[in-house]
Enzyme design. Structure first.
Site, PDB file in Angstrom:
ATOM      1  N   LYS A 179     -13.225 -14.656   1.892  1.00  0.00           N
ATOM      2  CA  LYS A 179     -13.178 -14.738   0.512  1.00  0.00           C
ATOM      3  C   LYS A 179     -11.722 -14.907   0.455  1.00  0.00           C
ATOM      4  O   LYS A 179     -10.803 -14.054   0.778  1.00  0.00           O
ATOM      5  CB  LYS A 179     -13.639 -13.462  -0.203  1.00  0.00           C
ATOM      6  N   GLU A 255      -4.128  -5.369   7.422  1.00  0.00           N
ATOM      7  CA  GLU A 255      -2.517  -5.784   7.572  1.00  0.00           C
ATOM      8  C   GLU A 255      -1.963  -5.515   6.025  1.00  0.00           C
ATOM      9  O   GLU A 255      -2.549  -6.337   5.412  1.00  0.00           O
ATOM     10  CB  GLU A 255      -2.470  -6.917   8.211  1.00  0.00           C
ATOM     11  N   GLU A 383       7.947  -2.314  -2.298  1.00  0.00           N
ATOM     12  CA  GLU A 383       8.000  -3.796  -1.811  1.00  0.00           C
ATOM     13  C   GLU A 383       7.986  -4.700  -2.982  1.00  0.00           C
ATOM     14  O   GLU A 383       6.920  -4.449  -3.977  1.00  0.00           O
ATOM     15  CB  GLU A 383       6.505  -3.790  -0.991  1.00  0.00           C
TER      16      GLU A 383
END
Ligand code: ADP
Length: 482
Positions: A179, A255, A383
């Site tokens: 996906k 990850e 981030e």
């Protein structure tokens, strides 16, 4: 939505198909800000259809049974096809998410093809362990395919991260439901088509399009028919996926995000440090989990470093991502542009200094260099996933190791020094999955890749991918000692 737009369907069981209840969403080109395709809006039922297809292909089809060498032939053929269609594949990602064509066509596509070549050969050449025992037994290990792999990928390196997951999964004999991220459907679709052209049997690589929550992404993580989940994306999404997978005890490889420390020591080669620091934060407009976004520069070189980083930022060619000379395009989507732009407000709240950068045209953000922000503030801790370099001075090695490790993330770190002992000493002390010394982004596909803390769970690459995408089995035989 205009009916004239090209349609990107799912690929399930070897067929290009619409959703069970046909519906579409728009694929927006972030440079023109116009829709460029209509994408099949998958539901959880479409994901289940894809999982069933992969399940059949695994349980009864030839792929897991045909052997490494035969699979390697198909995977190398796929890599050949990808290389011959590099322009088309590269353009798909460039139009979907605004990454300059020079990067997609000349970096991401070749690396994606190499993912297939590397894992095809790695699986074919790999051997198990022999365990001769002094008890009158002999043991050995087998690495058998795990089953159906769900691969859920992000939009920042679409083809490259899809293939980083799909290639080892296929090489080790699994079947896959991929996906892609909803913002970048096109290259995954092309990949699925090329896989058939290369001779992959139906159902081995399925591509289902759509969103995550209450959509195909979530269905893949909840299904008891899935044997492995490999995911790259935000840390918060990783948590949700790990929780869903835990219900069925399905192994996950995650990850996730990063806030990479980049340390410039006083003995660094300044040209190397500036060049790689700029690449580490500005490449792909900073939309890189590995970005070196927290720069710590020694106080004695701080002013010089900032000045040269600003000059490098201002010299970057900015604009139309389809132009071969462009180094920086727009951000990938309107939502992401709004998120990155919100950090300029944070910068003001934190009393920071903007040396260069700020908003560009459309959904673009210029390469930006920021100083004077508090170490404990949001600019230094969150981030941003945009081209904003935060530079902070430090005095001692001890102090900067403390700063670098003072984060919930731990994907990677970078350091610049000409002192060999310091390079080894500091590399060992940094809490991160990868440390680059005097370079950035150099990847050996045999190396472990993954993160510490909120940056992820598990490692992929080389034998680490083998561990994840197989069921390692121990066989122990009694030997009649006569
Ligand atoms: P990004 O900001 O990089 O898009 P996300 O973590 O939101 O990061 O998305 C990465 C991928 O995860 C996308 O393919 C997205 O559709 C998918 N995704 C998002 N939420 C979920 C979820 N709850 N379950 C499964 N997949 C999800």
């Amino acid at each position: 939505m205009s009916d004239d737009l090209p349609v990107i369907p799912h690929i399930i069981d070897g067929e290009e198909v619409e959703s069970l209840e046909p519906a579409y969403f728009e694929d927006i080109n972030p440079y023109t800000r116009e829709p460029r395709a209509r994408v099949a809006l998958g539901t959880q039922r479409d994901a289940e259809r894809a999982i069933d297809s992969a399940r059949r292909a695994f349980d009864t089809g030839p792929w897991p049974r045909m052997g490494y060498a035969a699979r390697a032939t198909v995977l190398h053929r796929l890599a050949d096809l990808m290389e011959s269609k590099a322009e088309e594949l590269g353009m798909a990602d460039t139009l979907d998410m605004g990454k300059p064509i020079a990067l997609t066509t000349h970096h991401d596509v070749p690396r994606s093809a190499r993912n297939f070549r590397f894992f095809a050969d790695h699986a074919a050449l790999s051997t198990g362990d022999q365990l001769p025992m002094d008890t009158g037994h002999h043991g050995y290990s087998l690495f058998e395919p795990a089953g159906v792999v769900a691969a859920i990928s992000p939009w920042n390196f679409p083809l490259m991260l899809e293939t980083w997951k799909v290639a080892p999964a296929l090489a080790w004999g699994n079947t896959v439901v991929l996906k892609p991220a909803e913002d970048t459907p096109a290259s995954a679709h092309l990949l699925g088509r090329l896989a058939f052209e290369a001779g992959m049997p139906p159902g081995v690589l399925n591509v289902v399009q759509g969103f995550g929550p209450n959509a195909p992404g979530e269905a893949l993580t909840r299904s008891p028919k899935v044997d492995r989940i490999t995911f790259t994306g935000e840390s918060g999404t990783g948590r949700i996926i790990a929780a869903a997978a835990a219900k069925n005890l399905v192994p996950v490889s995650l990850e996730l995000g990063g806030k990479g420390a980049n340390i410039v020591f006083d003995d660094a080669d300044m040209s190397t440090a500036v060049e790689w620091s700029a690449k580490a934060i500005f490449t792909n407009s900073g939309q890189v989990c590995l970005a070196g976004s927290r720069i710590y520069a020694h106080v004695s070189v701080f002013d010089e470093f900032v000045e040269r980083l600003v000059a490098t930022a201002e010299a970057m060619r900015f604009g139309d991502p389809t132009h071969p000379d462009t180094e920086l395009g727009p951000l990938a989507s309107k939502e992401h542009y709004a998120k990155v732009m919100s950090y300029f407000d944070v910068l003001v709240e934190e009393g920071g200094t903007l040396h260069t950068g700020g908003p560009g045209d459309g959904w673009a953000v210029r390469p930006s260099v920021v100083t004077n922000v508090p170490l404990t503030g949001r600019m230094c801790r969150e981030e941003i996933f945009g081209p904003i370099a935060v530079v902070v001075p430090f005095t001692t090695e001890e102090e900067v190791v403390g700063h670098a490790n003072d984060t919930r993330y731990g994907l990677n770190a970078i350091l610049f020094t000409e002192n060999l002992s310091r390079a080894h000493r500091v590399s060992a002390r940094l809490r991160a999955g990868t440390v680059w010394v005097n370079c950035f982004f150099v990847r050996d596909l045999r190396a472990p890749f993954g993160g510490v803390g909120d940056s992820g769970v598990g490692r992929e690459g080389g034998n680490f991918s083998r561990e994840f995408f197989t069921e390692p089995k121990a066989v122990v035989m009694a030997i009649d000692r006569g």
